[in-house]
Write an enzyme that holds these catalytic residues in place. Structure first.
Site, PDB file in Angstrom:
ATOM      1  N   GLN A   1      -4.568 -12.908 -12.515  1.00 37.78           N
ATOM      2  CA  GLN A   1      -4.463 -11.725 -13.375  1.00 37.78           C
ATOM      3  C   GLN A   1      -3.033 -11.464 -13.834  1.00 37.78           C
ATOM      4  O   GLN A   1      -2.767 -10.463 -14.497  1.00 37.78           O
ATOM      5  CB  GLN A   1      -5.038 -10.495 -12.683  1.00 37.78           C
ATOM      6  CG  GLN A   1      -4.246  -9.966 -11.506  1.00 37.78           C
ATOM      7  CD  GLN A   1      -5.004  -8.874 -10.776  1.00 37.78           C
ATOM      8  OE1 GLN A   1      -6.045  -9.120 -10.158  1.00 37.78           O
ATOM      9  NE2 GLN A   1      -4.501  -7.648 -10.839  1.00 37.78           N
TER      10      GLN A   1
ATOM     11  N   GLN B   1      -8.011   6.038 -10.380  1.00 35.84           N
ATOM     12  CA  GLN B   1      -8.016   6.363 -11.800  1.00 35.84           C
ATOM     13  C   GLN B   1      -6.741   5.903 -12.510  1.00 35.84           C
ATOM     14  O   GLN B   1      -6.733   5.743 -13.732  1.00 35.84           O
ATOM     15  CB  GLN B   1      -8.182   7.875 -11.989  1.00 35.84           C
ATOM     16  CG  GLN B   1      -8.287   8.308 -13.442  1.00 35.84           C
ATOM     17  CD  GLN B   1      -8.167   9.808 -13.605  1.00 35.84           C
ATOM     18  OE1 GLN B   1      -8.924  10.552 -12.991  1.00 35.84           O
ATOM     19  NE2 GLN B   1      -7.216  10.253 -14.415  1.00 35.84           N
TER      20      GLN B   1
ATOM     21  N   GLY C   1      -1.737   6.542  -2.348  1.00 33.11           N
ATOM     22  CA  GLY C   1      -2.865   6.466  -3.267  1.00 33.11           C
ATOM     23  C   GLY C   1      -3.955   5.541  -2.746  1.00 33.11           C
ATOM     24  O   GLY C   1      -5.149   5.876  -2.788  1.00 33.11           O
ATOM     25  N   HIS C   2      -3.550   4.372  -2.240  1.00 37.19           N
ATOM     26  CA  HIS C   2      -4.529   3.462  -1.633  1.00 37.19           C
ATOM     27  C   HIS C   2      -5.197   4.115  -0.428  1.00 37.19           C
ATOM     28  O   HIS C   2      -6.416   4.011  -0.247  1.00 37.19           O
ATOM     29  CB  HIS C   2      -3.839   2.173  -1.161  1.00 37.19           C
ATOM     30  CG  HIS C   2      -3.275   1.333  -2.257  1.00 37.19           C
ATOM     31  ND1 HIS C   2      -1.926   1.133  -2.415  1.00 37.19           N
ATOM     32  CD2 HIS C   2      -3.873   0.628  -3.249  1.00 37.19           C
ATOM     33  CE1 HIS C   2      -1.716   0.335  -3.445  1.00 37.19           C
ATOM     34  NE2 HIS C   2      -2.881   0.015  -3.978  1.00 37.19           N
TER      35      HIS C   2
ATOM     36  N   LEU D   1       0.816  -1.212   0.000  1.00 36.90           N
ATOM     37  CA  LEU D   1       0.000   0.000   0.000  1.00 36.90           C
ATOM     38  C   LEU D   1       0.851   1.264   0.000  1.00 36.90           C
ATOM     39  O   LEU D   1       1.964   1.298   0.510  1.00 36.90           O
ATOM     40  CB  LEU D   1      -0.927   0.009   1.215  1.00 36.90           C
ATOM     41  CG  LEU D   1      -1.889  -1.179   1.357  1.00 36.90           C
ATOM     42  CD1 LEU D   1      -2.795  -0.970   2.569  1.00 36.90           C
ATOM     43  CD2 LEU D   1      -2.712  -1.386   0.101  1.00 36.90           C
ATOM     44  N   HIS D   2       0.291   2.310  -0.597  1.00 40.31           N
ATOM     45  CA  HIS D   2       0.926   3.624  -0.625  1.00 40.31           C
ATOM     46  C   HIS D   2      -0.157   4.675  -0.405  1.00 40.31           C
ATOM     47  O   HIS D   2      -1.333   4.341  -0.190  1.00 40.31           O
ATOM     48  CB  HIS D   2       1.661   3.844  -1.954  1.00 40.31           C
ATOM     49  CG  HIS D   2       0.849   3.538  -3.170  1.00 40.31           C
ATOM     50  ND1 HIS D   2      -0.226   4.321  -3.556  1.00 40.31           N
ATOM     51  CD2 HIS D   2       0.928   2.534  -4.082  1.00 40.31           C
ATOM     52  CE1 HIS D   2      -0.760   3.821  -4.658  1.00 40.31           C
ATOM     53  NE2 HIS D   2      -0.078   2.736  -5.002  1.00 40.31           N
TER      54      HIS D   2
END
Length: 283
Positions: free
Chosen positions: A61, A150, A36-37, A33-34
């Site tokens: 994936q 996004q 943005g998360h 995680l960073h």
């Protein structure tokens, strides 16, 4: 923060919250995680009574097994970040919780052109795998609101399509939140931790190329503009998978712009063995 490791336990807990009138926001992740998360978690916390995050590195994936093996795992750090962000619950399942019947695909998701363009072309099967895991997670967590970044522009469109296909569009609201960037413009990504210091300095070129397109785009044929933007990446040692301008709503390629059509630039390129993606809405 509560940590659940089984689908049965978190489903039961979310059901109790719903019966008590609490709506649920959900952010699915693969960890590492960073900020943005965390911005997604923060937005969810503002808009929902309950916020749930999942961490699961999904093997279906990855069309490149080496990429799967090298994907960064930082669980202890991730848990601390989520606790600090006041996330209510973390779903931390093992492989059998997500795929109790094995990894073989039981259902083909009719994604149409979305899985053949851009990422779909260069990572065959990738979006079927994304749909497999997200379909399963949505069935377990049953959220009211789903929070996506996004930066994964095409994936957001695929997940919207998945929710339509599975008949959940009336029950689940999708919130696509803006890409968070480092001070120099590089999009925050779990893959950034794999960059050496020298590679990190060069990596910002992917943002520079997109920004160059946005600043210089004008109505007419776009080939020369894309060529110049591509050269920015090549000069920094990138190997380009794609650099395209597309319709913002359906991802169809735009070679000639009328000055009015809503458009987005999308890029994917390798810096040595690290593949980075980014996008920029142009108008």
């Amino acid at each position: 923060m509560l940590i659940f490791k089984t689908a049965k336990d978190i489903s039961h807990w979310v059901d109790i919250q719903a019966k008590n009138g609490k709506n649920t926001g959900f952010t699915p992740t693969m960890g590492a995680l960073h900020s943005g998360h965390i911005s997604l978690i923060n937005t969810s916390a503002q808009e929902n009574k309950i916020t749930v995050c999942s961490i699961f590195v999904n093997p279906t994936q990855f069309n490149d097994p080496n990429d799967y093996e090298k994907y960064p795992v930082t669980i202890e750090k991730d848990i601390k970040m989520l606790e600090k962000a006041n996330c209510d619950a973390l779903f931390l399942p093992g492989l059998k919780e997500i795929y109790p019947n094995g990894l073989a695909q039981k259902f083909h998701y009719a994604l149409g052109y979305l899985e053949k363009r851009l990422e779909g072309e260069y990572r065959p099967g990738h979006y079927q795998g994304v749909c497999m895991v997200v379909h399963r997670l949505l069935g377990i967590v049953t959220p009211d609101n789903l929070y996506l970044g996004q930066k994964d522009y095409q994936q957001c469109m695929v997940i919207k399509k998945l929710i339509e296909i599975t008949g959940k569009s009336e029950r689940i609201n999708i919130r696509v939140c803006p890409t968070l960037r480092e001070k120099d413009g590089l999009a925050m990504s779990s893959r950034n931790v794999r960059l050496s210091s020298g590679e990190r300095d060069k990596a910002v070129a992917i943002f520079t190329a997109l920004e160059f397109i946005k600043k210089n785009i004008k109505p007419g044929i776009l080939a020369a503009l894309l060529s110049d933007a591509g050269q920015i990446l090549i000069n920094k040692g990138f190997r380009i998978d794609y650099l395209e301008i597309t319709d913002a709503y359906n991802l169809s390629r735009v070679d000639f712009w009328d000055g009015h059509q809503k458009i987005t630039a999308l890029a994917a390129a390798y810096l040595n063995d690290v593949r980075l993606i980014d996008n920029m809405i142009l108008n």
